[in-house]
Design a protein around this motif. Structure first.
Motif, PDB file in Angstrom:
ATOM      1  N   LYS A  60     -14.695  46.510  17.740  1.00  0.00           N
ATOM      2  CA  LYS A  60     -14.457  45.579  16.639  1.00  0.00           C
ATOM      3  C   LYS A  60     -13.044  45.018  16.676  1.00  0.00           C
ATOM      4  O   LYS A  60     -12.804  43.867  16.317  1.00  0.00           O
ATOM      5  N   SER A  61     -12.097  45.822  17.130  1.00  0.00           N
ATOM      6  CA  SER A  61     -10.700  45.378  17.171  1.00  0.00           C
ATOM      7  C   SER A  61     -10.483  44.213  18.138  1.00  0.00           C
ATOM      8  O   SER A  61      -9.484  43.494  18.032  1.00  0.00           O
ATOM      9  N   LEU A  62     -11.410  44.025  19.065  1.00  0.00           N
ATOM     10  CA  LEU A  62     -11.284  42.923  20.027  1.00  0.00           C
ATOM     11  C   LEU A  62     -11.847  41.609  19.482  1.00  0.00           C
ATOM     12  O   LEU A  62     -11.478  40.538  19.956  1.00  0.00           O
ATOM     13  N   CYS A  63     -12.742  41.695  18.520  1.00  0.00           N
ATOM     14  CA  CYS A  63     -13.571  40.536  18.168  1.00  0.00           C
ATOM     15  C   CYS A  63     -13.007  39.742  16.989  1.00  0.00           C
ATOM     16  O   CYS A  63     -12.587  40.301  15.981  1.00  0.00           O
ATOM     17  N   THR A  64     -13.029  38.428  17.150  1.00  0.00           N
ATOM     18  CA  THR A  64     -12.634  37.491  16.106  1.00  0.00           C
ATOM     19  C   THR A  64     -13.594  36.311  16.127  1.00  0.00           C
ATOM     20  O   THR A  64     -13.918  35.803  17.204  1.00  0.00           O
ATOM     21  N   THR A  65     -14.047  35.884  14.967  1.00  0.00           N
ATOM     22  CA  THR A  65     -14.878  34.683  14.898  1.00  0.00           C
ATOM     23  C   THR A  65     -14.004  33.476  14.592  1.00  0.00           C
ATOM     24  O   THR A  65     -13.271  33.474  13.604  1.00  0.00           O
ATOM     25  N   VAL A  66     -14.065  32.494  15.474  1.00  0.00           N
ATOM     26  CA  VAL A  66     -13.446  31.187  15.233  1.00  0.00           C
ATOM     27  C   VAL A  66     -14.579  30.172  15.387  1.00  0.00           C
ATOM     28  O   VAL A  66     -14.997  29.866  16.503  1.00  0.00           O
ATOM     29  N   SER A  67     -15.086  29.699  14.278  1.00  0.00           N
ATOM     30  CA  SER A  67     -16.278  28.854  14.316  1.00  0.00           C
ATOM     31  C   SER A  67     -16.015  27.545  15.056  1.00  0.00           C
ATOM     32  O   SER A  67     -14.940  26.941  14.926  1.00  0.00           O
ATOM     33  N   ASN A  68     -17.005  27.124  15.824  1.00  0.00           N
ATOM     34  CA  ASN A  68     -16.958  25.792  16.409  1.00  0.00           C
ATOM     35  C   ASN A  68     -16.748  24.761  15.308  1.00  0.00           C
ATOM     36  O   ASN A  68     -17.118  24.987  14.151  1.00  0.00           O
ATOM     37  N   ALA A  69     -16.198  23.629  15.661  1.00  0.00           N
ATOM     38  CA  ALA A  69     -15.918  22.605  14.665  1.00  0.00           C
ATOM     39  C   ALA A  69     -15.884  21.244  15.345  1.00  0.00           C
ATOM     40  O   ALA A  69     -15.948  21.145  16.572  1.00  0.00           O
ATOM     41  N   ILE A  70     -15.782  20.198  14.545  1.00  0.00           N
ATOM     42  CA  ILE A  70     -15.755  18.830  15.071  1.00  0.00           C
ATOM     43  C   ILE A  70     -14.695  18.017  14.339  1.00  0.00           C
ATOM     44  O   ILE A  70     -14.173  18.434  13.304  1.00  0.00           O
ATOM     45  N   ASP A  71     -14.416  16.865  14.886  1.00  0.00           N
ATOM     46  CA  ASP A  71     -13.472  15.944  14.259  1.00  0.00           C
ATOM     47  C   ASP A  71     -14.178  15.212  13.130  1.00  0.00           C
ATOM     48  O   ASP A  71     -14.972  14.300  13.355  1.00  0.00           O
ATOM     49  N   ILE A  72     -13.891  15.611  11.910  1.00  0.00           N
ATOM     50  CA  ILE A  72     -14.586  15.017  10.760  1.00  0.00           C
ATOM     51  C   ILE A  72     -14.009  13.655  10.375  1.00  0.00           C
ATOM     52  O   ILE A  72     -14.559  12.971   9.502  1.00  0.00           O
ATOM     53  N   HIS A  73     -12.904  13.261  11.012  1.00  0.00           N
ATOM     54  CA  HIS A  73     -12.263  11.990  10.680  1.00  0.00           C
ATOM     55  C   HIS A  73     -12.572  10.891  11.701  1.00  0.00           C
ATOM     56  O   HIS A  73     -12.074   9.776  11.576  1.00  0.00           O
ATOM     57  N   GLN A  74     -13.371  11.196  12.704  1.00  0.00           N
ATOM     58  CA  GLN A  74     -13.654  10.226  13.755  1.00  0.00           C
ATOM     59  C   GLN A  74     -14.492   9.068  13.223  1.00  0.00           C
ATOM     60  O   GLN A  74     -15.270   9.228  12.278  1.00  0.00           O
ATOM     61  N   PRO A  75     -14.346   7.875  13.799  1.00  0.00           N
ATOM     62  CA  PRO A  75     -15.192   6.737  13.396  1.00  0.00           C
ATOM     63  C   PRO A  75     -16.653   7.061  13.706  1.00  0.00           C
ATOM     64  O   PRO A  75     -16.975   7.611  14.762  1.00  0.00           O
ATOM     65  N   LEU A  76     -17.540   6.728  12.797  1.00  0.00           N
ATOM     66  CA  LEU A  76     -18.955   7.061  12.955  1.00  0.00           C
ATOM     67  C   LEU A  76     -19.777   5.804  13.235  1.00  0.00           C
ATOM     68  O   LEU A  76     -19.631   4.797  12.538  1.00  0.00           O
ATOM     69  N   PRO A  77     -20.651   5.865  14.242  1.00  0.00           N
ATOM     70  CA  PRO A  77     -21.486   4.705  14.576  1.00  0.00           C
ATOM     71  C   PRO A  77     -22.632   4.542  13.593  1.00  0.00           C
ATOM     72  O   PRO A  77     -22.990   5.471  12.862  1.00  0.00           O
ATOM     73  N   SER A  78     -23.258   3.380  13.607  1.00  0.00           N
ATOM     74  CA  SER A  78     -24.409   3.135  12.727  1.00  0.00           C
ATOM     75  C   SER A  78     -25.726   3.512  13.386  1.00  0.00           C
ATOM     76  O   SER A  78     -26.700   3.828  12.714  1.00  0.00           O
ATOM     77  N   GLY A  79     -25.800   3.443  14.709  1.00  0.00           N
ATOM     78  CA  GLY A  79     -27.039   3.760  15.418  1.00  0.00           C
ATOM     79  C   GLY A  79     -27.979   2.585  15.578  1.00  0.00           C
ATOM     80  O   GLY A  79     -28.966   2.664  16.324  1.00  0.00           O
ATOM     81  N   GLN A  80     -27.707   1.456  14.919  1.00  0.00           N
ATOM     82  CA  GLN A  80     -28.621   0.318  14.961  1.00  0.00           C
ATOM     83  C   GLN A  80     -28.709  -0.281  16.363  1.00  0.00           C
ATOM     84  O   GLN A  80     -29.796  -0.669  16.817  1.00  0.00           O
ATOM     85  N   ALA A  81     -27.575  -0.336  17.051  1.00  0.00           N
ATOM     86  CA  ALA A  81     -27.584  -0.913  18.407  1.00  0.00           C
ATOM     87  C   ALA A  81     -28.450  -0.086  19.352  1.00  0.00           C
ATOM     88  O   ALA A  81     -29.143  -0.637  20.218  1.00  0.00           O
ATOM     89  N   ILE A  82     -28.409   1.234  19.192  1.00  0.00           N
ATOM     90  CA  ILE A  82     -29.234   2.112  20.037  1.00  0.00           C
ATOM     91  C   ILE A  82     -30.712   1.877  19.750  1.00  0.00           C
ATOM     92  O   ILE A  82     -31.529   1.769  20.681  1.00  0.00           O
ATOM     93  N   ARG A  83     -31.086   1.782  18.493  1.00  0.00           N
ATOM     94  CA  ARG A  83     -32.493   1.532  18.161  1.00  0.00           C
ATOM     95  C   ARG A  83     -32.962   0.218  18.779  1.00  0.00           C
ATOM     96  O   ARG A  83     -34.071   0.132  19.324  1.00  0.00           O
ATOM     97  N   GLN A  84     -32.118  -0.785  18.718  1.00  0.00           N
ATOM     98  CA  GLN A  84     -32.486  -2.073  19.308  1.00  0.00           C
ATOM     99  C   GLN A  84     -32.626  -1.967  20.822  1.00  0.00           C
ATOM    100  O   GLN A  84     -33.560  -2.522  21.414  1.00  0.00           O
ATOM    101  N   SER A  85     -31.715  -1.226  21.453  1.00  0.00           N
ATOM    102  CA  SER A  85     -31.782  -1.075  22.913  1.00  0.00           C
ATOM    103  C   SER A  85     -33.024  -0.305  23.349  1.00  0.00           C
ATOM    104  O   SER A  85     -33.527  -0.495  24.461  1.00  0.00           O
ATOM    105  N   LEU A  86     -33.503   0.569  22.476  1.00  0.00           N
ATOM    106  CA  LEU A  86     -34.711   1.348  22.774  1.00  0.00           C
ATOM    107  C   LEU A  86     -35.993   0.624  22.363  1.00  0.00           C
ATOM    108  O   LEU A  86     -37.092   1.116  22.619  1.00  0.00           O
ATOM    109  N   GLY A  87     -35.840  -0.515  21.707  1.00  0.00           N
ATOM    110  CA  GLY A  87     -37.010  -1.253  21.237  1.00  0.00           C
ATOM    111  C   GLY A  87     -37.691  -0.592  20.065  1.00  0.00           C
ATOM    112  O   GLY A  87     -38.920  -0.700  19.899  1.00  0.00           O
ATOM    113  N   VAL A  88     -36.903   0.071  19.216  1.00  0.00           N
ATOM    114  CA  VAL A  88     -37.442   0.800  18.061  1.00  0.00           C
ATOM    115  C   VAL A  88     -37.069   0.040  16.793  1.00  0.00           C
ATOM    116  O   VAL A  88     -35.894  -0.099  16.465  1.00  0.00           O
TER     117      VAL A  88
END
Length: 410
Positions: free
Chosen positions: A193-221
């Motif tokens: 137990k003395s060796l173990c530490t949990t450091v949870s994975n995480a992400i950049d919550i401030h990054q610009p977020l895409p809309s996804g509409q261009a991908i749907r159009q490219s897929l013909g959806v």
């Protein structure tokens, strides 16, 4: 007291670009270079889409990288394994022991010698390994006789044995688990137990977020088509065949439903999955994109994201989906279940239960209001708990505190 600058050799002996690679790169982009001097050591200069290699990316963020060339498995090793399988057909544990012994001779021990030499030549005081203990045995062997601290970043639910536990306890100075579930697995297998530490994975919550509409159009959806999606390597552990089977159940109950399923990734299961979809009669509804450098664009395009894996550490792709307010349906395994409070921040089902998965597919397809409520809660959960800054600070704290000590009594 003045803080000492740590010279670190980061070992990654993987063959493919996955979520663990991305987490490692996010750390390297942000780690305090004033206190941590890192050189990466890889076996393979693996690539992702459009010819981008790990060496290219590390060079772009000014992290030096060295490579240890790997040789193919020699003929004697292959023949020895076949003989062991023939004579020990009645004993799975016996076959595993023989295979491990053969691998140690032709692969693990030579790599340990090469890593040890680089540790000596470079004057490193920390060996930081980016995988799981059973996949990094050569690192433990390399550092055992040196004045070097050993830090394991365990990025997936580990496969352990008594022998692996023993070497971790004897040589390791710290094990960073990406989730509390991964830490529990380590502890249950006897890691101190003395060796173990949990450091949870995480992400950049401030990054610009895409809309996804261009991908749907490219897929013909179009907007009237419900888009199920999955992102990850097409390998057995990801269990994409379960998702296709669940879609078969869904299709049987809702033959008039307008839907498609997008698989973003590549791997050995590609052709098998294509045949499965064809056998179920909906090959035209399943889109294989191959590897893509812009997974967030696809996550934003999905109406629902599915992660059917047999095991996970703490999947970044679930966090990213939550940030994009795309509902997540996941198998209830270590890591995924830690992120999802079923019915509140996503939906969980027992791993392999394709009928239960199909029921969730139907639920999110039918109930837009439910999707909205769940995705809003999930978004807030990520914002409150999984910012990348916490992850980087946690890893820095471990790397800054370790000192090379050995417990010879284990």
């Amino acid at each position: 007291m003045t803080q000492q600058r740590h010279k670190i050799l980061l070992l990654d002996n993987g063959k493919e670009w996955g979520g663990g690679t991305n987490s490692m790169l996010e750390l390297l982009k942000r780690i305090d270079r004033q206190w941590f001097d890192i050189t990466c050591c890889f076996y393979y200069n693996y690539a992702r889409g459009e010819g981008e290699t790990i060496e290219n990316v590390l060079n772009s963020i000014h992290i030096p990288v060295i490579f240890i060339p790997q040789r193919k498995q020699p003929g004697w090793a292959k023949i020895s394994k076949e003989v062991a399988r023939a004579f020990l057909f009645f004993s799975k544990s016996g076959r595993k022991k023989i295979t491990a012994s053969i691998d140690a001779q032709w692969r693990i021990k030579p790599n340990a010698m090469a890593i040890r030499e680089r540790l000596r030549q470079g004057g490193y005081d920390i060996l930081y390994m980016n995988n799981q203990p059973g996949s990094n045995l050569e690192g433990y062997l390399a550092a055992e006789s040196l004045d070097v601290a050993v830090v394991q970043h365990c990025r997936i639910e580990p496969v352990m044995s008594p022998a692996i536990t023993q070497i971790v306890n004897r040589v390791g100075n710290a094990v960073i688990a990406v989730s509390h579930g991964v830490e529990s697995v380590l502890l249950n297998h006897g890691v101190k137990k003395s060796l173990c530490t949990t450091v949870s994975n995480a992400i950049d919550i401030h990054q610009p977020l895409p809309s996804g509409q261009a991908i749907r159009q490219s897929l013909g959806v179009d907007d009237s088509t419900f888009l199920f999606g999955s992102i990850g390597s097409l390998i057995p552990r990801k269990s994409c065949h379960h998702t296709i089977e669940a879609l078969h159940h869904f299709q049987q109950h809702h033959p008039d439903a307008k839907w498609k399923f997008v698989l973003v990734g590549e791997g050995a299961e590609h052709e098998k999955l294509k045949r499965q979809a064809a056998d179920y009669g909906f090959a035209d509804r399943v889109i294989f994109t191959g590897f893509r450098n812009n997974p967030l664009d696809y996550l934003a395009a999905f109406d629902a994201f599915i992660l059917a894996s047999k095991s996970e550490g703490l999947p970044r792709v679930v966090l990213e989906s939550m940030l994009l307010k795309t509902i997540v349906i996941g198998s209830s395994v270590t890591g995924t279940a830690e992120l999802i409070d079923s019915g509140r921040t996503g939906l969980l089902y027992p791993y392999g239960d394709t009928v239960a998965l199909a029921s969730h597919l139907q639920q999110v397809w039918q109930d837009g209001a439910l999707r909205d409520v769940i995705t809003q809660r999930a978004y807030q959960h990520v914002i409150d708990n999984y910012a990348i800054e916490h992850y980087v600070a946690g890893v820095e704290a471990v790397l800054g505190a370790v000192k090379p000590t050995r417990n010879e009594n284990v």
